[in-house]
Design an enzyme around this catalytic site. Structure first.
Site, PDB file in Angstrom:
ATOM      1  CB  SER A  35      -0.906  -0.017   1.230  1.00 56.37           C
ATOM      2  OG  SER A  35      -1.883   0.993   1.112  1.00 56.37           O
ATOM      3  CD  GLU A  36      -0.620   3.737  -3.571  1.00 60.91           C
ATOM      4  OE1 GLU A  36      -0.660   2.502  -3.370  1.00 60.91           O
ATOM      5  OE2 GLU A  36      -1.454   4.341  -4.281  1.00 60.91           O
ATOM      6  CG  ASN A  37      -1.138   4.223   2.854  1.00 64.45           C
ATOM      7  OD1 ASN A  37      -1.128   3.203   2.148  1.00 64.45           O
ATOM      8  ND2 ASN A  37      -1.767   4.261   3.995  1.00 64.45           N
ATOM      9  CB  SER A  51       6.068   3.943   0.162  1.00 65.71           C
ATOM     10  OG  SER A  51       5.078   3.323  -0.625  1.00 65.71           O
TER      11      SER A  51
END
Lengths: 211, 238
Positions: free
Chosen positions: A46-48, A88
């Protein structure tokens, strides 16, 4: 019969391979997590700032500090890790993620993708989509073949602002599966069951090679 | 000895706010946002702000309250889709907007804090994000030059902190906070739990105190959830 959203997600899930690190976009791509084939173990990014995204929490157990990139509450797994946005996207840009599955508004025959902006109308932003298509090893787009008006979304050239140029490897629409060599034309790999090649050609503006 | 610990958000911002300044604000959506410091800026009424933040809150929480109060002149963000007022103000020309791809935004802030004035990335090549920027070939691939980014003030939120300014973040509330802490001329951190110096394990500190000029324990945390998504509890299997 054209594929439903669920069937498109199930077809996209066949692109997952054991051991893959995968980023799933918002919309139909999120549904792909429900169809991970048996015996295939993938780690969702999850890119957060999380690797090893778990399922939604049970009612009453949502944690405001634990969300996915779509701002939905999620849970961790034993293998999970958390990190900053810079870390990330180092993962993303550095080519460490195996597969990204995203939604699309338009795809062109040379593999251009537009999915973030409609000038003068929709101003939401690209979020992480431009980084994902530029950095992830393999990019799969899942979208309806045509707009509600009937206009094709598989085009010679995108009319909307691009998310990335020559970035799409595979396109899954309700009508079939298409492969890109990022040059002149797009190859039809597989029509959806009951969908004819003629229907696909009629509903596509792009030049399509039928193998 | 310098005392970094402040009694509250308003005290922590005393003397650092001015009209037309650039502020970086940590958080992703409403997760990990410095909600007490945002409220204090709202009360201070500082105007013509350029705000660097991945998102702009929602219509009634987070940075959205500064927007609603007419304090923001320009946003540098990657995604503002959760905020209807934002779209309206932008389309009517009342708000300037610079979209950066999310990874480029994170790296610009990291670079700014690390003294790196510019870097090259393949993100955005051939798109509007690369317009007007230098594109250069490295090893047969095209990359666009992006500039490092700093701010007059960074406001960040951590889970735990101490009087030295050492910070520990929690879960996905970390997001942009660590890089922003490095990129502010002045960095103010708010924490949920203030610990005594020595209580945090040095091996577990995410942001070393050198980056933090002032620190406070937030008076209260609402910690809104944008999209509470749950699953039903499975029945116990015999």
């Amino acid at each position: 019969m054209a594929w439903t959203r669920e069937e498109m997600a199930a077809r996209a899930a066949l692109e997952l391979k054991d051991g893959f690190y995968v980023n799933l976009g918002i919309g139909i791509p999120t549904l792909v997590a429900n169809y991970i084939p048996k015996g295939v173990d993938v780690t969702l990014q999850s890119e957060n700032g999380m690797l090893g995204m778990g399922p939604f929490p049970y009612e009453g157990e949502a944690d405001p500090d634990l969300i996915n990139a779509g701002k939905q509450t999620i849970t961790k797994l034993p293998k999970s890790s958390y990190f900053s946005s810079a870390d990330s996207f180092a993962m993303v840009r550095g080519g460490h993620i195996d597969l990204s599955i995203l939604g699309g508004m338009q795809v062109s025959q040379n593999g251009d993708l537009a999915n973030w902006m409609v000038p003068g109308k929709m101003v939401k932003g690209m979020g992480g989509a431009m980084d994902l298509v530029a950095g992830v090893k393999r990019v799969v787009v899942v979208m309806d073949h045509c707009e509600k008006s009937g206009a094709s979304k598989l085009l010679k050239q995108c009319s909307l602002p691009l998310t990335g140029a020559k970035v799409v490897d595979l396109l899954i629409t309700d009508l079939g599966v298409f492969e890109f060599d990022r040059k002149a034309a797009v190859r039809l790999l597989q029509p959806a069951p009951g969908v004819t090649v003629d229907e696909i050609l009629a509903k596509s503006e792009a030049e399509i090679i039928v193998s | 000895m310098v005392n970094k610990v402040q009694s509250g958000a308003a005290e922590a911002l005393a003397g650092v706010l001015f009209n037309g300044m650039t502020i970086m604000a940590g958080g992703f959506g409403l997760c990990g946002i410095p909600e007490n410091l945002i409220a204090a800026i709202r009360l201070a009424g500082t105007r013509n702000l350029t705000v660097v933040s991945n998102n702009c809150g929602t219509d009634d929480f987070g940075l959205g309250v500064l927007l609603a109060n007419g304090q923001i002149k320009k946003m540098i963000s990657s995604y503002v889709g959760e905020n209807k007022l934002f779209e309206k103000l932008y389309l009517s020309g009342e708000l300037e907007l610079e979209f950066n791809p999310q990874g480029t935004l994170a790296e610009r802030i990291r670079a700014g804090g690390a003294g790196v004035p510019a870097f090259f990335t393949k993100t955005g090549v051939g798109t509007l994000a690369a317009e007007g920027k230098e594109v250069r070939d490295f090893d047969g691939h095209a990359y666009v030059m992006e500039r490092g980014l700093t701010a007059d003030l960074s406001i960040v939120k951590a889970w735990k902190g101490d009087g030295e300014g050492n910070l520990v973040f929690r879960k996905t509330a970390r997001n942009f906070n660590p890089m922003m802490a490095t990129a502010g001329k002045i960095t103010v951190a708010e924490v949920e739990i203030m610990t005594a110096v020595g209580d945090l394990d040095p091996d577990h500190i995410h942001t070393p105190g050198i980056y933090v000029d002032r620190i406070l324990q937030g008076a209260a945390y609402e910690k809104h959830i944008e999209r509470e998504t749950t699953r039903p509890r499975e029945r116990e299997q015999a």
